[in-house]
Write a protein that holds these residues in place. Structure first.
Motif, PDB file in Angstrom:
ATOM      1  N   ALA A   1       8.468  58.501   0.438  1.00  0.00           N
ATOM      2  CA  ALA A   1       7.784  59.632  -0.208  1.00  0.00           C
ATOM      3  C   ALA A   1       6.297  59.342  -0.378  1.00  0.00           C
ATOM      4  O   ALA A   1       5.457  60.231  -0.216  1.00  0.00           O
ATOM      5  N   ILE A   2       5.967  58.102  -0.693  1.00  0.00           N
ATOM      6  CA  ILE A   2       4.552  57.713  -0.813  1.00  0.00           C
ATOM      7  C   ILE A   2       3.872  57.843   0.546  1.00  0.00           C
ATOM      8  O   ILE A   2       2.775  58.406   0.652  1.00  0.00           O
ATOM      9  N   ALA A   3       4.521  57.337   1.590  1.00  0.00           N
ATOM     10  CA  ALA A   3       3.953  57.414   2.939  1.00  0.00           C
ATOM     11  C   ALA A   3       3.733  58.866   3.353  1.00  0.00           C
ATOM     12  O   ALA A   3       2.684  59.208   3.911  1.00  0.00           O
ATOM     13  N   THR A   4       4.696  59.715   3.060  1.00  0.00           N
ATOM     14  CA  THR A   4       4.575  61.132   3.404  1.00  0.00           C
ATOM     15  C   THR A   4       3.426  61.774   2.631  1.00  0.00           C
ATOM     16  O   THR A   4       2.621  62.507   3.203  1.00  0.00           O
ATOM     17  N   ALA A   5       3.324  61.482   1.343  1.00  0.00           N
ATOM     18  CA  ALA A   5       2.262  62.070   0.517  1.00  0.00           C
ATOM     19  C   ALA A   5       0.879  61.644   0.978  1.00  0.00           C
ATOM     20  O   ALA A   5      -0.075  62.427   0.919  1.00  0.00           O
ATOM     21  N   LEU A   6       0.762  60.399   1.444  1.00  0.00           N
ATOM     22  CA  LEU A   6      -0.533  59.890   1.900  1.00  0.00           C
ATOM     23  C   LEU A   6      -0.762  60.119   3.387  1.00  0.00           C
ATOM     24  O   LEU A   6      -1.845  59.842   3.897  1.00  0.00           O
ATOM     25  N   ASP A   7       0.265  60.597   4.085  1.00  0.00           N
ATOM     26  CA  ASP A   7       0.200  60.827   5.526  1.00  0.00           C
ATOM     27  C   ASP A   7      -0.158  59.542   6.280  1.00  0.00           C
ATOM     28  O   ASP A   7      -1.035  59.520   7.141  1.00  0.00           O
ATOM     29  N   VAL A   8       0.533  58.458   5.908  1.00  0.00           N
ATOM     30  CA  VAL A   8       0.365  57.159   6.564  1.00  0.00           C
ATOM     31  C   VAL A   8       1.744  56.625   6.934  1.00  0.00           C
ATOM     32  O   VAL A   8       2.767  57.175   6.529  1.00  0.00           O
ATOM     33  N   SER A   9       1.772  55.535   7.669  1.00  0.00           N
ATOM     34  CA  SER A   9       3.054  54.974   8.088  1.00  0.00           C
ATOM     35  C   SER A   9       3.778  54.323   6.918  1.00  0.00           C
ATOM     36  O   SER A   9       3.156  53.831   5.979  1.00  0.00           O
ATOM     37  N   ARG A  10       5.100  54.309   7.009  1.00  0.00           N
ATOM     38  CA  ARG A  10       5.899  53.658   5.974  1.00  0.00           C
ATOM     39  C   ARG A  10       5.620  52.161   5.964  1.00  0.00           C
ATOM     40  O   ARG A  10       5.620  51.529   4.913  1.00  0.00           O
ATOM     41  N   ALA A  11       5.343  51.586   7.147  1.00  0.00           N
ATOM     42  CA  ALA A  11       5.051  50.151   7.223  1.00  0.00           C
ATOM     43  C   ALA A  11       3.798  49.802   6.419  1.00  0.00           C
ATOM     44  O   ALA A  11       3.772  48.792   5.710  1.00  0.00           O
ATOM     45  N   SER A  12       2.763  50.638   6.501  1.00  0.00           N
ATOM     46  CA  SER A  12       1.552  50.347   5.731  1.00  0.00           C
ATOM     47  C   SER A  12       1.807  50.469   4.237  1.00  0.00           C
ATOM     48  O   SER A  12       1.287  49.682   3.444  1.00  0.00           O
ATOM     49  N   VAL A  13       2.626  51.436   3.835  1.00  0.00           N
ATOM     50  CA  VAL A  13       2.964  51.583   2.423  1.00  0.00           C
ATOM     51  C   VAL A  13       3.797  50.393   1.962  1.00  0.00           C
ATOM     52  O   VAL A  13       3.578  49.865   0.866  1.00  0.00           O
ATOM     53  N   THR A  14       4.724  49.951   2.795  1.00  0.00           N
ATOM     54  CA  THR A  14       5.559  48.801   2.438  1.00  0.00           C
ATOM     55  C   THR A  14       4.695  47.574   2.172  1.00  0.00           C
ATOM     56  O   THR A  14       4.902  46.855   1.189  1.00  0.00           O
ATOM     57  N   GLN A  15       3.696  47.341   3.018  1.00  0.00           N
ATOM     58  CA  GLN A  15       2.787  46.201   2.821  1.00  0.00           C
ATOM     59  C   GLN A  15       1.983  46.354   1.542  1.00  0.00           C
ATOM     60  O   GLN A  15       1.826  45.409   0.772  1.00  0.00           O
ATOM     61  N   ARG A  16       1.456  47.533   1.306  1.00  0.00           N
ATOM     62  CA  ARG A  16       0.653  47.761   0.105  1.00  0.00           C
ATOM     63  C   ARG A  16       1.496  47.661  -1.159  1.00  0.00           C
ATOM     64  O   ARG A  16       1.062  47.096  -2.165  1.00  0.00           O
ATOM     65  N   VAL A  17       2.698  48.208  -1.108  1.00  0.00           N
ATOM     66  CA  VAL A  17       3.590  48.133  -2.269  1.00  0.00           C
ATOM     67  C   VAL A  17       3.919  46.673  -2.575  1.00  0.00           C
ATOM     68  O   VAL A  17       3.904  46.263  -3.742  1.00  0.00           O
TER      69      VAL A  17
END
Length: 142
Positions: A53-69
């Motif tokens: 949901a974070i990746a979708t809201a930011l329009d970025v890849s889930r992999a980048s969100v996973t790293q940032r999280v």
């Protein structure tokens, strides 16, 4: 074709400058870069989202969100738990330090514009941006 005078190019240029100003402020005053701050902000806005949901809201890849999280959880700003409804997903919540960081940094960003919006009719700009977003979502979804 005069690319430099196109609306799309100007919007891209304005976005890049806003991002650069936000990044400089956030690094200097709060010790965080803009990209991870946006993850914290989305968690604050959405509530207890999944990483997808974070990746979708930011329009970025889930992999980048996973790293940032992972980095933000390591810094103590986020807590990550298994999603009780989906064993493949994780829910993300702000810790007290994460909430304090988002609140302080957002308040500072609101005040720290360095004259960026000087002379701008903000309601008209917001309405135009809403129209561009709606058009873009319609076109991308088509």
């Amino acid at each position: 074709m005069d690319i430099v005078n196109s609306t799309a190019f100007k919007l891209h240029r304005a976005t890049a400058l806003v991002d650069r100003l936000a990044d400089a402020y956030l690094q200097r005053d709060h010790g965080i870069r803009y990209a991870p701050f946006l993850v914290l902000l989305m968690v604050r806005v959405i509530g207890e989202p999944t990483q997808q949901a974070i990746a979708t809201a930011l329009d970025v890849s889930r992999a980048s969100v996973t790293q940032r999280v992972a980095a933000l959880a390591g810094a103590g700003h986020l807590a990550v738990t298994a999603d009780p409804r989906d064993s493949r997903a994780h829910r993300v919540t702000l810790t007290p330090s994460g909430l304090a960081l988002v609140e302080a940094a957002w308040a500072g960003l609101e005040q720290h514009q360095d004259g960026l919006d000087e002379g701008v009719d903000e309601p008209a700009l917001a309405a135009a941006l809403d129209r561009i977003i709606a058009n873009g979502e319609r076109i991308v979804g088509a």
